[in-house]
Design a protein around this motif. Sequence first.
Motif, PDB file in Angstrom:
ATOM      1  N   ILE A 100      20.961  28.486  31.864  1.00 36.93           N
ATOM      2  CA  ILE A 100      19.667  27.971  32.315  1.00 36.93           C
ATOM      3  C   ILE A 100      19.545  26.522  31.851  1.00 36.93           C
ATOM      4  O   ILE A 100      19.930  26.193  30.727  1.00 36.93           O
ATOM      5  CB  ILE A 100      18.486  28.789  31.724  1.00 36.93           C
ATOM      6  N   VAL A 101      19.026  25.699  32.743  1.00 36.80           N
ATOM      7  CA  VAL A 101      18.737  24.312  32.388  1.00 36.80           C
ATOM      8  C   VAL A 101      17.227  24.191  32.262  1.00 36.80           C
ATOM      9  O   VAL A 101      16.497  24.633  33.145  1.00 36.80           O
ATOM     10  CB  VAL A 101      19.242  23.364  33.504  1.00 36.80           C
ATOM     11  N   SER A 102      16.765  23.628  31.155  1.00 38.12           N
ATOM     12  CA  SER A 102      15.327  23.435  30.995  1.00 38.12           C
ATOM     13  C   SER A 102      15.087  21.956  30.760  1.00 38.12           C
ATOM     14  O   SER A 102      15.508  21.410  29.745  1.00 38.12           O
ATOM     15  CB  SER A 102      14.856  24.287  29.812  1.00 38.12           C
ATOM     16  N   LYS A 103      14.457  21.326  31.717  1.00 40.40           N
ATOM     17  CA  LYS A 103      14.198  19.890  31.607  1.00 40.40           C
ATOM     18  C   LYS A 103      12.740  19.703  31.250  1.00 40.40           C
ATOM     19  O   LYS A 103      11.881  20.352  31.847  1.00 40.40           O
ATOM     20  CB  LYS A 103      14.475  19.238  32.968  1.00 40.40           C
ATOM     21  N   GLY A 104      12.440  18.831  30.295  1.00 41.06           N
ATOM     22  CA  GLY A 104      11.055  18.648  29.861  1.00 41.06           C
ATOM     23  C   GLY A 104      10.850  19.315  28.517  1.00 41.06           C
ATOM     24  O   GLY A 104      11.810  19.683  27.849  1.00 41.06           O
ATOM     25  N   THR A 106      10.756  21.746  25.955  1.00 44.13           N
ATOM     26  CA  THR A 106      11.233  23.130  25.805  1.00 44.13           C
ATOM     27  C   THR A 106      10.187  24.056  25.146  1.00 44.13           C
ATOM     28  O   THR A 106      10.012  25.186  25.600  1.00 44.13           O
ATOM     29  CB  THR A 106      12.557  23.141  25.006  1.00 44.13           C
TER      30      THR A 106
ATOM     31  N   LEU B 119      13.816   9.603  28.271  1.00 43.98           N
ATOM     32  CA  LEU B 119      12.934  10.768  28.142  1.00 43.98           C
ATOM     33  C   LEU B 119      13.081  11.744  29.315  1.00 43.98           C
ATOM     34  O   LEU B 119      12.700  12.911  29.223  1.00 43.98           O
ATOM     35  CB  LEU B 119      11.474  10.340  27.999  1.00 43.98           C
ATOM     36  N   GLU B 120      13.646  11.257  30.417  1.00 42.31           N
ATOM     37  CA  GLU B 120      13.898  12.164  31.551  1.00 42.31           C
ATOM     38  C   GLU B 120      14.917  13.235  31.182  1.00 42.31           C
ATOM     39  O   GLU B 120      15.066  14.216  31.893  1.00 42.31           O
ATOM     40  CB  GLU B 120      14.445  11.385  32.747  1.00 42.31           C
ATOM     41  N   GLU B 122      14.940  14.857  28.263  1.00 45.40           N
ATOM     42  CA  GLU B 122      14.424  15.800  27.261  1.00 45.40           C
ATOM     43  C   GLU B 122      14.635  17.224  27.789  1.00 45.40           C
ATOM     44  O   GLU B 122      14.426  17.484  28.975  1.00 45.40           O
ATOM     45  CB  GLU B 122      12.920  15.561  27.054  1.00 45.40           C
ATOM     46  N   GLY B 123      15.045  18.131  26.915  1.00 52.18           N
ATOM     47  CA  GLY B 123      15.218  19.513  27.353  1.00 52.18           C
ATOM     48  C   GLY B 123      16.573  20.061  26.926  1.00 52.18           C
ATOM     49  O   GLY B 123      17.266  19.463  26.110  1.00 52.18           O
ATOM     50  N   ILE B 124      16.908  21.216  27.478  1.00 52.96           N
ATOM     51  CA  ILE B 124      18.170  21.874  27.122  1.00 52.96           C
ATOM     52  C   ILE B 124      19.082  21.901  28.347  1.00 52.96           C
ATOM     53  O   ILE B 124      18.666  22.356  29.416  1.00 52.96           O
ATOM     54  CB  ILE B 124      17.923  23.330  26.652  1.00 52.96           C
ATOM     55  N   ASN B 125      20.273  21.429  28.190  1.00 59.59           N
ATOM     56  CA  ASN B 125      21.291  21.352  29.260  1.00 59.59           C
ATOM     57  C   ASN B 125      20.838  20.465  30.410  1.00 59.59           C
ATOM     58  O   ASN B 125      21.183  20.722  31.564  1.00 59.59           O
ATOM     59  CB  ASN B 125      21.610  22.748  29.841  1.00 59.59           C
ATOM     60  N   SER B 126      20.012  19.474  30.136  1.00 60.18           N
ATOM     61  CA  SER B 126      19.387  18.756  31.241  1.00 60.18           C
ATOM     62  C   SER B 126      20.253  17.628  31.809  1.00 60.18           C
ATOM     63  O   SER B 126      19.789  16.907  32.670  1.00 60.18           O
ATOM     64  CB  SER B 126      18.023  18.225  30.818  1.00 60.18           C
ATOM     65  N   ILE B 163      12.942  17.596  21.876  1.00 54.80           N
ATOM     66  CA  ILE B 163      14.230  18.246  21.649  1.00 54.80           C
ATOM     67  C   ILE B 163      15.199  17.910  22.777  1.00 54.80           C
ATOM     68  O   ILE B 163      14.854  18.034  23.954  1.00 54.80           O
ATOM     69  CB  ILE B 163      14.046  19.769  21.583  1.00 54.80           C
ATOM     70  N   PRO B 380      11.295  26.303  19.505  1.00 58.03           N
ATOM     71  CA  PRO B 380      12.470  27.034  19.992  1.00 58.03           C
ATOM     72  C   PRO B 380      13.214  27.799  18.897  1.00 58.03           C
ATOM     73  O   PRO B 380      13.807  28.846  19.162  1.00 58.03           O
ATOM     74  CB  PRO B 380      13.364  25.928  20.571  1.00 58.03           C
TER      75      PRO B 380
END
Lengths: 137, 402
Positions: A100-104, A106, B119-120, B122-126, B163, B380
């Motif tokens: 899963i990819v979560s952008k923004g 978390t 900042l675009e 930001e997130g996980i696996n982004s 994060i 998280p």
Amino acid sequence: MPVFSSTEELQEVMFTLWNEMKGNPEIAEKLISSRLIVQFQYKDPHGLLTVDCLDGKEMKIIVGKTELKPVIEMSMKADVAHEFWLGKVNVPMALMMGKIVSKGPTPKALALLPVIKPAYSIYPKVWELKGKNQRVG
Amino acid sequence: MRLGVFQSPTKVLFGEGTISGIGDEISQFGASKPLLVTDKVLLEKGVLEPVLRSLDESGFGKLPIFSDVPPDSDVECVRQAAAFARQAKADLVIACGGGSVIDTAKVLNIGLSLPGDLLEYEGINSFSQALKPLIAVPTTAGTGSEMSAVAMIMDKANGKKLIFGSRYLYADLAILDPNLLCSLPPRLTAGTGMDALTHCLEAYVSLGANVIADALCLDAMALIFQNLKLATTNGDDPEARANTLLASAMAGMAFTNTGVGIVHALAHTIGGAFGTHHGLTNAVFLPYGMNFNMPSSYERYARCWRHLCSLDPGASGAKYGISAKLVMEADFEKDARSLVKAVSDLADSCSIPKRLRDLGVPELADDKILELAAVAGTDPAIMFNPQEASIEDLSNLIREAY
Ligand SMILES: NC(=O)c1ccc[n+]([C@@H]2O[C@H](COP(=O)([O-])OP(=O)(O)OC[C@H]3O[C@@H](n4cnc5c(N)ncnc54)[C@H](O)[C@@H]3O)[C@@H](O)[C@H]2O)c1
Ligand SMILES: [Fe+2]
């Protein structure tokens, strides 16, 4: 073989599911108060669904392309989404494994998990009735 | 077998004097314009001398240096750093410092390597592109950021930490040279060491735990018990410094694959709200968090205690900062409690403050505690905690630790 046979089928199922959540005050109120725009981007097949709660009053569900700028984007294979709604996906592990990819932000995305959990019990019925254009509840 | 994942793509060079090889390493990446990221304290204290000397000897003496990194780096700093790096046309990033410097370098590398505003991402696996090569040279032994796939940056305007998590945030190379840590003051040595210990003990009981990470956690934990008191009280001891540095990197390899838990969730929250040091805040919460997790994890904690005892059976714990003898009982619960006691003893022996108030956290009204507990509840880190925690549980832990 992907579980969804087409974009239309995927988007219809996801729309029906979210529409059921919209009709469920227990879920809808909490989502609306989050004031978030969350977009789900699916692969295999491709699909797009955006849930807009930005105004804090109403929950809007948009299927397909939109000009709205989501606060959180969640991308995954449609199969992962199917498994998720069946309650079979551990989201933190799926994030860790790159499924899963979560952008923004978390934390905001993870905060929604307990809110939508009651929909796990709605999804199997939505899945069963797919293509029949019937309401679940 | 439970599904799992383990990756650790970072090459590690370790040992006294390894920093002298940095020039060769840069050349092996084919880079010609490295950028050094560090902080002012390290420059002023001369901690970077050996690094700068090695760079000079290998023809990189005039490299651009970004040294405006504050503790718990923020968005503004990272944006400035990224602009500086772009202007310098850097083709490799060297981070030499504590977790704040390494995290800054990771996120600036996003801004340097990818289009648009950082900042675009930001997130996980982004993002799914490799960044410019990153060499991490830790000068603290705690965060494990040199081995982890995450970075956290303060968003001061909104009072929260952003994060970034991605397989592309792993450093390509980590150089663990204990000589760079000799100047680290006792309080920071102890605090960062307790961060590493928290990584071990949270990763070992995490919902994402796996056997590969277990092995790293157990030995890293033992290295910390065996060396942290000595590294704190005698900072010039190269062996103690080397062992805590290795332990920190091993714990970093573990937790980035397993997740951490409730102690980190609370420490991130309190650190975000009051600017307390990450490692010291973890140290305060650790015994409370372990007691909270006891129902689900006592067997795992007992295994940790038994591993420690097996390395020096029956020894007096004194040299490890532990009040009890290293003896295991036939009973998991007793051994689990021995471990919690040993953790508190170790913190005491390193003169770590026991309570949040000793870290400068002001007295908290009930509604503020609830607000903080709600933030910790969506951190998280808590998603991997073995024991489910309600807002009330989290509030109680903040109260107890205060
Ligand atoms: N990315 C990750 O995996 C990860 C994990 C844990 C913590 N962190 C982050 O790391 C940060 C904390 O890092 P830290 O604990 O290493 O502290 P730090 O990097 O904030 O450094 C603290 C202070 O110690 C000084 N210092 C560092 N090395 C020194 C040395 N050898 N001699 C003298 N002074 C020295 C620094 O100049 C600074 O003033 C937090 O922002 C935390 O969120 C990141
Ligand atoms: Fe940590």
